[in-house]
Design a protein around this motif. Structure first.
Motif, PDB file in Angstrom:
ATOM      1  N   ILE A  15       0.832  -1.209   0.000  1.00 55.54           N
ATOM      2  CA  ILE A  15       0.000   0.000   0.000  1.00 55.54           C
ATOM      3  C   ILE A  15       0.866   1.258   0.000  1.00 55.54           C
ATOM      4  O   ILE A  15       1.800   1.374   0.791  1.00 55.54           O
ATOM      5  N   ASP A  16       0.551   2.177  -0.907  1.00 55.84           N
ATOM      6  CA  ASP A  16       1.172   3.504  -0.882  1.00 55.84           C
ATOM      7  C   ASP A  16       0.113   4.447  -0.325  1.00 55.84           C
ATOM      8  O   ASP A  16      -0.832   4.817  -1.015  1.00 55.84           O
ATOM      9  N   LEU A  17       0.293   4.798   0.939  1.00 61.11           N
ATOM     10  CA  LEU A  17      -0.668   5.660   1.609  1.00 61.11           C
ATOM     11  C   LEU A  17      -0.230   7.102   1.384  1.00 61.11           C
ATOM     12  O   LEU A  17       0.448   7.692   2.207  1.00 61.11           O
ATOM     13  N   ASP A 141      10.045   3.121   4.225  1.00 56.40           N
ATOM     14  CA  ASP A 141      10.215   4.540   3.931  1.00 56.40           C
ATOM     15  C   ASP A 141       9.854   4.777   2.457  1.00 56.40           C
ATOM     16  O   ASP A 141      10.300   4.061   1.568  1.00 56.40           O
ATOM     17  N   GLU A 142       9.043   5.809   2.238  1.00 59.32           N
ATOM     18  CA  GLU A 142       8.584   6.116   0.878  1.00 59.32           C
ATOM     19  C   GLU A 142       9.726   6.240  -0.128  1.00 59.32           C
ATOM     20  O   GLU A 142       9.624   5.747  -1.249  1.00 59.32           O
ATOM     21  N   SER A 143      10.784   6.930   0.270  1.00 57.42           N
ATOM     22  CA  SER A 143      11.850   7.143  -0.714  1.00 57.42           C
ATOM     23  C   SER A 143      12.542   5.837  -1.057  1.00 57.42           C
ATOM     24  O   SER A 143      12.966   5.628  -2.196  1.00 57.42           O
ATOM     25  N   CYS A 163      14.000  11.580  -5.770  1.00 58.22           N
ATOM     26  CA  CYS A 163      13.238  12.733  -5.286  1.00 58.22           C
ATOM     27  C   CYS A 163      11.783  12.455  -5.644  1.00 58.22           C
ATOM     28  O   CYS A 163      11.420  12.441  -6.818  1.00 58.22           O
ATOM     29  N   ASP A 164      10.981  12.125  -4.629  1.00 49.47           N
ATOM     30  CA  ASP A 164       9.579  11.805  -4.861  1.00 49.47           C
ATOM     31  C   ASP A 164       8.739  13.036  -4.499  1.00 49.47           C
ATOM     32  O   ASP A 164       8.696  13.450  -3.343  1.00 49.47           O
ATOM     33  N   ILE A 165       8.123  13.633  -5.496  1.00 45.77           N
ATOM     34  CA  ILE A 165       7.311  14.829  -5.252  1.00 45.77           C
ATOM     35  C   ILE A 165       5.846  14.463  -5.443  1.00 45.77           C
ATOM     36  O   ILE A 165       5.393  14.222  -6.559  1.00 45.77           O
TER      37      ILE A 165
HETATM   38 MG    MG Z   1       3.536   9.426  -2.692  1.00 46.52          MG
END
Ligand code: MG
Ligand code: ADP
Length: 349
Positions: A15-17, A141-143, A163-165
């Motif tokens: 899951i990407d919350l 961690d998202e990154s 770099c996730d924007i």
């Molecule tokens: Mg995101």
């Protein structure tokens, strides 16, 4: 055999919350759900409206358009869970909608969360997911998830930069040997770009527009670098002086001007992450460069702008909106390999 049966009855989930969008992938099947992280509520009550209609796509359409009796909210803002109860309701809805849940079986779940999340928030995510029917819950961690999803060789002794924007936050990180060696989370991303457009229209056109209209304008003609052919778009809003609806024609150059300041803030954040790195890793970066992911990576010319200002190669990940969930899905698929780098709900937070 038993394991395979368990997986078939209740496949593991990734899951990407996100602050803007929640995505769910099922082991072996890919992304099965991709919806806005929005919940609609009856004013004054904590009950999520109706059955199945009040979360996700439909709820997003309600944002800014609701009668007084209904409110549409984003339970995660600026990368922080602002409403635990709603976040849980949303997560439960998405897990049930996406998962093939069989009574008595609980899927393992890997959830990608912003790097800046506090221990209290982590606990809330664990609890929400468990109450929503998850078995073992792992946080990534998202990154890290984004770099795995973007296919970066993060396990090697070499600098990989992501770099996730997204909507609420920008996550910048340099990884080496599967660990984050330098990172920063900034509360400036797509939402701030929308807000900058709202402000620009007010200042330069005396026109009041909503955030959703600003987002549409951004997606239609927004850019970070001069275009070969500049574009225009018609926008409707409320005349600030006369108080009546009015149309205006906006150009891509004007939107670029509106986006300049928030993009500069993101750039400063990226530079500071590079500055925190050891010189050897910085040297790697001039070869390996930086990869952009998240929805805002789709802004035309962003990689060109960053490349020019940072002096390292910059490219956009394939399908950048899904890089994080892809990475989380790879982790759940190869749990034995990645488990050590994930946080589990051992009660030691
Ligand atoms: Mg995101
Ligand atoms: P989050 O991870 O916070 O949920 P996402 O990665 O899903 O965020 O990205 C959502 C953001 O991407 C929103 O601010 C949205 O406006 C922006 N976005 C989506 N498509 C585009 C596009 N084509 N150009 C610019 N921004 C975009």
């Amino acid at each position: 055999m038993l394991n395979r049966l368990r997986r078939w009855l209740s496949p593991d989930l990734a899951i990407d919350l996100g602050t803007a969008n929640t995505l769910v992938a099922i082991q072996g099947e890919g992304v099965v759900l991709d919806e806005p992280s929005v919940v609609a509520l009856q004013q004054g009550s904590r009950k999520v409206l109706g059955r199945g209609t009040a979360v996700g796509k439909l709820a997003k359409q309600m944002l800014g358009r609701t009668p007084d009796s209904i409110i549409a909210v984003r339970p995660i803002q600026d990368g922080v869970i602002t409403d635990f109860e709603l976040c849980e309701a949303m997560l439960r809805y998405f897990i049930q909608k996406a998962g093939r849940t069989t009574p008595g079986f609980r899927p393992n779940v890997v959830i990608a969360v912003p790097g800046s999340i506090t221990n209290v928030e982590k606990r809330a995510v664990f609890n929400s997911a468990e109450r929503a029917g998850a078995g073992r819950v792992y946080l990534i961690d998202e990154s890290k998830a984004a770099s795995i999803g973007a296919g970066l060789p993060i396990s090697e002794p070499l600098a990989s930069m992501i770099c996730d924007i997204g909507g609420g936050t920008t996550e910048v990180a340099v990884l080496s040997l599967a660990e984050i060696v330098s990172s920063k989370s900034l509360r400036v991303a797509g939402d701030e770009l929308d807000q900058a457009i709202v402000d620009y229209m007010k200042q330069h056109f005396a026109l009041r527009i909503g955030e959703q209209s600003a987002e549409q304008l951004k997606i239609k003609i927004g850019c970070a670098y001069p275009l070969d052919q500049e574009q225009t778009c018609e926008i409707r809003g409320l005349d600030i002086v006369s108080g009546v609806p009015r149309k205006a024609i906006v150009t891509s150059e004007q939107i670029r001007e509106a986006l300049r300041q928030p993009l500069e803030n993101i750039m400063t954040c990226i530079k500071s992450v590079i500055e925190q790195c050891d010189p050897e890793l910085v040297a790697d970066l001039s070869d390996t460069g930086m990869v952009l992911s998240g929805g805002t990576a789709l802004l035309p010319g962003l990689s060109l702008l960053f490349q020019e200002q940072l002096g390292i190669p910059v490219r956009v990940a394939k399908d950048p909106l899904r890089a994080v969930v892809r990475g989380a899905a790879i982790c759940i698929e190869h749990l034995a390999q990645w488990k050590d780098g994930l946080e589990t709900s051992n009660r030691n937070l």
